[in-house]
Scaffold this active site. Structure first.
Site, PDB file in Angstrom:
ATOM      1  N   HIS A  33      45.106  31.241  32.084  1.00 48.73           N
ATOM      2  CA  HIS A  33      45.421  30.121  31.173  1.00 48.73           C
ATOM      3  C   HIS A  33      46.796  30.319  30.541  1.00 48.73           C
ATOM      4  O   HIS A  33      47.587  29.383  30.429  1.00 48.73           O
ATOM      5  CB  HIS A  33      44.397  30.054  30.029  1.00 48.73           C
ATOM      6  CG  HIS A  33      42.998  29.732  30.444  1.00 48.73           C
ATOM      7  ND1 HIS A  33      41.964  30.634  30.363  1.00 48.73           N
ATOM      8  CD2 HIS A  33      42.459  28.585  30.912  1.00 48.73           C
ATOM      9  CE1 HIS A  33      40.849  30.067  30.767  1.00 48.73           C
ATOM     10  NE2 HIS A  33      41.104  28.819  31.115  1.00 48.73           N
ATOM     11  N   SER A 182      38.745  34.594  35.575  1.00 53.54           N
ATOM     12  CA  SER A 182      37.884  33.462  35.210  1.00 53.54           C
ATOM     13  C   SER A 182      37.166  33.813  33.919  1.00 53.54           C
ATOM     14  O   SER A 182      36.818  34.981  33.687  1.00 53.54           O
ATOM     15  CB  SER A 182      36.847  33.239  36.323  1.00 53.54           C
ATOM     16  OG  SER A 182      35.741  32.513  35.819  1.00 53.54           O
TER      17      SER A 182
END
Ligand code: PAF
Length: 282
Positions: A33, A182
């Site tokens: 991210h 993840s």
């Protein structure tokens, strides 16, 4: 970095910017991210990151309630990565009434692979992303390539609704052993974490076989599934698809597509109770 929780305040704050770059997330941020945030920085005059765990994209038996919420750590990491605005609406703010209007993606793209195993998932994703786009009105939006099908579905949605937004994919970041980063990796026990890299290894083996001329896709896919099953995994799919539309390539075209960067191998499999997905372009 400004933290904003309401749509009215977000609109007021963004009114002076012409070119917002937007990274939608569900929080519990990892380096993947943060790499998207850094990638967004030169693409806009303000970088907005949303944190919203979207109930509409979870099935009743899935992990909506337990999805890790790590607000403090997320804000610290976003600040350090150069995010300008965190938009973190409550459920009441984003869905003040039950969301009766929804965006339903075309079945040819959204009912296979992830959509087959998680019915309604892409409808939930498209609906929230459309709504977040309406709030932020970005000129550029970035999504991770790890969610390959999601990136494609959102790209098509933007194209078909003629939204003035450039959709950009961010490269999948991997741990040293090759496991794709993840948020759901946090669910893994230490033993499962060690094993988890086998999903990307299975995809690598498939990609290698394709590059070496393997054209029998069902045999290739079956071998990969069996390898993971033998190690205790419960795979949903390991499959070879055409990059541009995620359809199964014709047997006669596999070799040509493999040599022309036309294929992608995608996999989803459960280790213990954690479902992981990954993909590799060939
Ligand atoms: O990829 C995600 O984190 C989510 O699906 C998204 C795009 C933020 C929509 O809730």
């Amino acid at each position: 970095m400004k933290i904003i929780k309401t749509i009215v305040e977000l609109r007021e704050h963004l009114a002076t910017f012409r070119h917002p770059a937007f990274v939608p997330t569900m929080g519990n941020l990892h380096d993947g991210h943060l790499a998207l945030v850094r990638q967004a920085k030169p693409l806009g005059d303000v970088v907005v990151v949303s944190i919203f765990v979207n109930r509409l994209q979870f099935l009743p038996h899935e992990d909506f309630d337990t999805y890790p919420r790590t607000w403090e750590a997320d804000c610290q990491a976003l600040d350090a990565a150069g995010c300008d605005v965190v938009f973190a609406p409550s459920e009441k703010e984003l869905y003040p009434q039950p969301q009766g209007f929804t965006v339903q993606p075309p079945t040819d793209l959204a009912n296979m692979l992830e959509g087959h195993f998680r019915p309604g998932f892409f409808g939930g994703v498209c609906t929230v992303v459309m709504k977040l786009f309406a709030c932020v009105q970005p000129r550029v939006a970035l999504f991770g390539q790890k969610d390959y099908q999601q990136l494609m579905v959102i790209g098509r949605m933007v194209e078909q609704f003629a939204l003035p937004i450039q959709v950009i994919g961010g490269q999948t970041l991997r741990a040293q052993d090759g496991l794709a980063l993840s948020s759901r990796n946090n669910y893994l026990t230490p033993g499962e974490r060690q094993e988890a890299v086998q999903l990307s290894m299975a995809l690598k083996t498939m990609a290698q076989a394709l590059r070496q001329g393997e054209a029998n896709l069902s045999a290739l896919e079956a071998r990969a599934m069996q390898t993971l099953e033998a190690r205790g995994w419960n795979p949903d799919y390991l499959t070879v698809r055409q990059r541009h539309n995620l359809q199964v390539p014709a047997a006669t075209e596999v070799a040509l597509m493999a040599s022309n960067a036309g294929l992608v191998v995608l996999g989803a499999a459960r280790i213990g109770s954690t479902r992981l997905i990954d993909n590799l372009e060939v």
